[in-house]
Design a protein around this motif. Structure first.
Motif, mmCIF file in Angstrom:
data_model
loop_
_atom_site.group_PDB
_atom_site.id
_atom_site.type_symbol
_atom_site.label_atom_id
_atom_site.label_comp_id
_atom_site.label_asym_id
_atom_site.label_seq_id
_atom_site.Cartn_x
_atom_site.Cartn_y
_atom_site.Cartn_z
ATOM 1 N N LEU A 327 0.838 -1.204 0.000
ATOM 2 C CA LEU A 327 0.000 0.000 0.000
ATOM 3 C C LEU A 327 0.875 1.257 0.000
ATOM 4 N N LEU A 328 1.903 1.223 0.834
ATOM 5 C CA LEU A 328 2.811 2.377 0.932
ATOM 6 C C LEU A 328 3.536 2.592 -0.392
ATOM 7 N N LEU A 329 3.887 1.498 -1.046
ATOM 8 C CA LEU A 329 4.586 1.603 -2.328
ATOM 9 C C LEU A 329 3.673 2.264 -3.368
ATOM 10 N N LEU A 330 2.404 1.812 -3.387
ATOM 11 C CA LEU A 330 1.454 2.391 -4.353
ATOM 12 C C LEU A 330 1.260 3.886 -4.087
ATOM 13 N N LEU A 331 1.109 4.228 -2.798
ATOM 14 C CA LEU A 331 0.902 5.637 -2.451
ATOM 15 C C LEU A 331 2.135 6.486 -2.766
ATOM 16 N N SER A 332 3.303 5.853 -2.710
ATOM 17 C CA SER A 332 4.534 6.635 -2.866
ATOM 18 C C SER A 332 5.043 6.680 -4.314
ATOM 19 N N LEU A 335 6.383 9.788 -5.754
ATOM 20 C CA LEU A 335 7.606 10.259 -5.104
ATOM 21 C C LEU A 335 8.857 9.607 -5.705
ATOM 22 N N TRP A 336 8.700 8.402 -6.209
ATOM 23 C CA TRP A 336 9.844 7.710 -6.814
ATOM 24 C C TRP A 336 10.362 8.516 -8.014
ATOM 25 N N LEU A 337 9.403 9.051 -8.792
ATOM 26 C CA LEU A 337 9.766 9.843 -9.955
ATOM 27 C C LEU A 337 10.512 11.104 -9.498
ATOM 28 N N LEU A 338 9.977 11.726 -8.446
ATOM 29 C CA LEU A 338 10.597 12.936 -7.894
ATOM 30 C C LEU A 338 12.019 12.624 -7.407
ATOM 31 N N ALA A 339 12.146 11.477 -6.713
ATOM 32 C CA ALA A 339 13.461 11.073 -6.191
ATOM 33 C C ALA A 339 14.450 10.869 -7.333
ATOM 34 N N LEU A 340 13.967 10.247 -8.423
ATOM 35 C CA LEU A 340 14.833 9.992 -9.585
ATOM 36 C C LEU A 340 15.308 11.308 -10.203
ATOM 37 N N VAL A 341 14.379 12.238 -10.371
ATOM 38 C CA VAL A 341 14.724 13.538 -10.973
ATOM 39 C C VAL A 341 15.728 14.269 -10.087
ATOM 40 N N LEU A 342 15.456 14.282 -8.759
ATOM 41 C CA LEU A 342 16.365 14.973 -7.820
ATOM 42 C C LEU A 342 17.754 14.331 -7.823
ATOM 43 N N LYS A 376 19.675 -6.415 0.970
ATOM 44 C CA LYS A 376 20.219 -5.229 0.310
ATOM 45 C C LYS A 376 19.227 -4.080 0.462
ATOM 46 N N ALA A 377 19.679 -3.008 1.088
ATOM 47 C CA ALA A 377 18.807 -1.854 1.297
ATOM 48 C C ALA A 377 19.268 -0.729 0.372
ATOM 49 N N GLY A 378 18.384 -0.327 -0.499
ATOM 50 C CA GLY A 378 18.735 0.745 -1.438
ATOM 51 C C GLY A 378 18.460 2.111 -0.857
ATOM 52 N N GLU A 379 19.140 3.132 -1.412
ATOM 53 C CA GLU A 379 18.925 4.524 -0.986
ATOM 54 C C GLU A 379 19.125 5.421 -2.186
ATOM 55 N N TRP A 380 18.220 6.338 -2.398
ATOM 56 C CA TRP A 380 18.458 7.381 -3.403
ATOM 57 C C TRP A 380 19.465 8.350 -2.810
ATOM 58 N N GLN A 381 20.420 8.809 -3.607
ATOM 59 C CA GLN A 381 21.407 9.757 -3.085
ATOM 60 C C GLN A 381 20.862 11.183 -3.145
ATOM 61 N N VAL A 382 19.841 11.408 -2.346
ATOM 62 C CA VAL A 382 19.244 12.747 -2.249
ATOM 63 C C VAL A 382 19.128 13.100 -0.764
ATOM 64 N N LYS A 383 18.958 14.387 -0.471
ATOM 65 C CA LYS A 383 18.944 14.825 0.919
ATOM 66 C C LYS A 383 17.642 14.521 1.680
ATOM 67 N N PRO A 385 14.946 12.972 3.620
ATOM 68 C CA PRO A 385 14.829 11.590 4.123
ATOM 69 C C PRO A 385 13.654 10.833 3.519
ATOM 70 N N VAL A 386 12.545 11.517 3.277
ATOM 71 C CA VAL A 386 11.359 10.834 2.739
ATOM 72 C C VAL A 386 11.692 10.188 1.390
ATOM 73 N N LEU A 387 12.484 10.904 0.582
ATOM 74 C CA LEU A 387 12.836 10.372 -0.737
ATOM 75 C C LEU A 387 14.018 9.397 -0.646
ATOM 76 N N ARG A 388 14.953 9.723 0.232
ATOM 77 C CA ARG A 388 16.181 8.930 0.352
ATOM 78 C C ARG A 388 15.879 7.461 0.663
ATOM 79 N N TYR A 389 14.965 7.257 1.610
ATOM 80 C CA TYR A 389 14.727 5.880 2.075
ATOM 81 C C TYR A 389 13.535 5.198 1.393
ATOM 82 N N LEU A 390 13.038 5.780 0.307
ATOM 83 C CA LEU A 390 11.905 5.154 -0.408
ATOM 84 C C LEU A 390 12.174 3.686 -0.770
ATOM 85 N N PRO A 391 13.384 3.360 -1.287
ATOM 86 C CA PRO A 391 13.598 1.949 -1.699
ATOM 87 C C PRO A 391 13.462 0.940 -0.546
ATOM 88 N N ARG A 392 13.530 1.429 0.689
ATOM 89 C CA ARG A 392 13.389 0.468 1.806
ATOM 90 C C ARG A 392 11.951 -0.053 1.931
#
Lengths: 484, 109
Positions: A327-332, A335-342, A376-383, A385-392
């Motif tokens: 559910l959280l993944l669907l709602l987020s 944000l994944w797109l935003l994280a990718l762009v950032l 394996k825990a992924g992290e977007w290299q952005v500042k 936190p909401v976007l950084r830890y999305l892959p978790r």
């Protein structure tokens, strides 16, 4: 007369039995070890006692409460464990009024306290230690708090020195429980009545066979000898017990199993056709007393820990967590797109990193011990936190993380946790969100993060997790979550 | 949070009072680490007047304990009931030497 009970043994000599509890809470003939001391005190007319605890102090306090069950008033203090009795007494907030009785509550002695006190009354010496048939009974009457002779209570002192003329030697026996073999023997001795005066729970179902309440067993289960069986146990009619056997509460034994001179601790399952002699069984741990081999049985058909078999609840909880992750993944997703762009705009070279962390899934290692596995825990290299830890969130869906839990750590960091207080944090599952993740800055020290997780683990409950989820929703509205 | 420091023979005595929580911990940690670096390896932290402590406060105590261990020193604590509760909850009582009051702690050191 004030009573001080030392129950502060670290219990290293009784490992693995003391890896999840302390010596006073180990079972001895259907009761906790410390209960035998409390019953002895009540029998001698005492109605209050102060207990000095060390490892797993909170478990002892929970098990004994305020002592009302025995008609006593119990108070507690804690120590580092196995310290000098003299130093520990000096450390007490309220000094005992002299004369006072001081004893160890993590050994077992026959019920001779009354006799000892009668004789101690007439002895005109500052400290009157008790000997039971010549052995230190870890029991004394003290007329001076600063008396060095108190060292005969110290667990680490092998053989205390005091003149026999300055001690009272009475008829009785003491079980020091200073090895697995001694613990095994003390259980058999207690069941067979060789530790005189202990109150053994249960009803006599046949000669030599004592059963606790709600236990299903037949007199023909006992082929020869003595058997003490706890409450809520189920023995198949074809089970054969011989020699001296002590079985704790909530034990299930399958058909044609055979037990001889064996101690079975509570919540254990013994499978069909299993043959046990001179052993201690605790869940899926098998301790052979003759060889002192400690075996972890991974085949649950043979031995199993019934405390770990709340399968339905655990599976349900895990499924709910994973569904919440979906559910959280669907709602987020936006944000994944935003994280990718950032990430593309800020860190074109390294947009995404992967860390190996310890998750919640468990697998048996080569020694048959269940160990938490890495993921394996992924992290977007952005500042932010909401976007950084999305892959978790993906780790929540895979079951490696809970939605709410302690801060996931690397395997190396987890291995560094050796002290009992450090391991407390491991009792809570690792999670995507949690008090440490929400309240502490990323730059907080490792100690700060560990202690925050220790507090979370100590207070772990569904309510605490629900509050944490609410806090997470609030945190989403803050600038910190989006700016970092 | 108020921090007072005095020396008693070769023992550094730090007296804390008020709330010992995250907001003050950075500063207190620095002061205590400074004292450990300059002191004789004997530190008494008196928290009898501390009304509240959180996990960050406990982390400062653990950091002090670890620093003193490296110096083969000794850390002794005096606790208030609320401090004692959190120390017991986190099982830190198995590593810390705790006394009921400052006099007893100084005598033992």
């Amino acid at each position: 007369m004030d009573v001080i009970i030392f129950a502060d043994r670290k219990g290293q000599e009784l490992l693995p039995l003391t890896d999840q509890t302390c010596v006073p809470l180990l079972p001895l003939a259907g009761k906790l070890i410390i209960e035998h001391t409390l019953e002895d005190l009540v029998d001698a007319g005492f109605r209050q006692a102060h207990i000095i605890l060390s490892p797993f102090a909170e478990q002892v306090k929970q098990a004994l409460g305020n002592g009302k069950r025995w008609g006593m008033t119990l108070s507690y203090s804690t120590s580092r464990g196995e310290g000098s009795a003299l130093a520990e007494l000096r450390r007490l907030k309220q000094q005992p009024k002299t004369p006072f009785l001081v004893m160890r509550g993590d050994v077992v002695r026959s019920r001779s306290l009354k006799d000892f006190l009668l004789q101690a009354e007439t002895a005109d010496i500052p400290v009157v230690p008790a000997l039971f048939n010549g052995a230190n009974a870890y029991l004394l009457v003290c007329r001076n708090v600063l008396e060095p002779l108190l060292h005969c209570l110290d667990w680490t002192v092998a053989s205390p020195t005091f003149a026999a003329s300055h001690a009272i030697d009475i008829n009785g026996c003491v079980a020091r429980l200073d090895s697995l073999a001694a613990f095994h023997q003390a259980n058999l001795d207690a069941a067979a009545g060789r530790i005189a005066g202990l109150l053994i729970p249960g009803r006599q179902a046949a000669v030599g066979l004592t059963l606790g309440r709600n236990t299903t067993a037949n007199p023909q289960n006992l082929t020869q000898g003595i058997a003490l069986i706890g409450s809520n146990c189920h023995l198949h009619p074809t089970v054969a017990l011989s020699g001296e056997v002590v079985i704790g509460d909530n034990v299930i034994i399958g058909s044609q199993a055979s037990l001889e001179s064996t101690v079975v601790l509570p919540h254990s399952y013994i499978g069909e056709l299993v043959d046990l002699r001179n052993a201690i069984v605790r869940g899926n741990d098998l301790i052979r007393i003759d060889t002192l081999a400690i075996l972890k049985i991974s085949d649950t058909v043979l031995l199993d820990d019934l405390k770990n078999t709340g399968v339905l609840n655990k599976d349900l909880e895990a499924t709910i967590n994973r569904l919440a992750g979906v559910l959280l993944l669907l709602l987020s997703l936006p944000l994944w797109l935003l994280a990718l762009v950032l990430a593309l705009s800020q860190n074109r070279g390294k947009m995404y990193s992967v860390q190996i962390l310890r998750g919640n899934k468990r697998l048996m290692d080569d020694l048959g011990v269940l160990q938490r596995t890495a993921f394996k825990a992924g992290e977007w290299q952005v500042k932010p936190p909401v976007l950084r830890y999305l892959p978790r969130i993906l780790a929540v869906i895979s079951g490696d993380l809970r939605l709410v839990g302690s801060l996931p750590v690397s395997l190396a960091a987890a291995e560094k946790r050796r002290d009992q207080w450090e391991k407390l944090a491991d009792q809570a599952p690792a999670g995507l969100l949690g008090p440490t993740q929400l309240n502490l800055p990323i730059a907080a020290s490792d100690e700060e993060k560990l202690l925050s997780d220790c507090v979370y683990a100590a207070n772990y409950s569904g309510k605490a997790n629900a509050l944490c989820l609410l806090q997470s929703l609030q945190a989403l509205m803050t600038r910190k979550a989006w700016v970092g | 949070m108020i921090l007072q420091h005095r020396s008693h023979n070769d023992i550094d005595v730090v007296q804390l009072s008020g709330r010992f929580a995250m907001a003050d911990c950075g500063e207190i940690n620095l002061s205590i680490q400074d004292l450990i670096n300059q002191g004789h390896g004997k530190l008494l932290i008196d928290m009898e007047k501390v009304t509240f402590i959180d996990s960050s406060g406990c982390a400062v105590l653990v950091a002090a304990y670890k620093s003193l261990q490296l110096k083969a020193g000794r850390l002794v604590l005096v606790t208030s009931p609320s401090v004692q509760s959190l120390i017991e909850l986190t099982r830190l009582h198995t590593i810390f030497e705790i006394f009921p009051n400052q006099d007893a702690a100084l005598e033992a050191m």
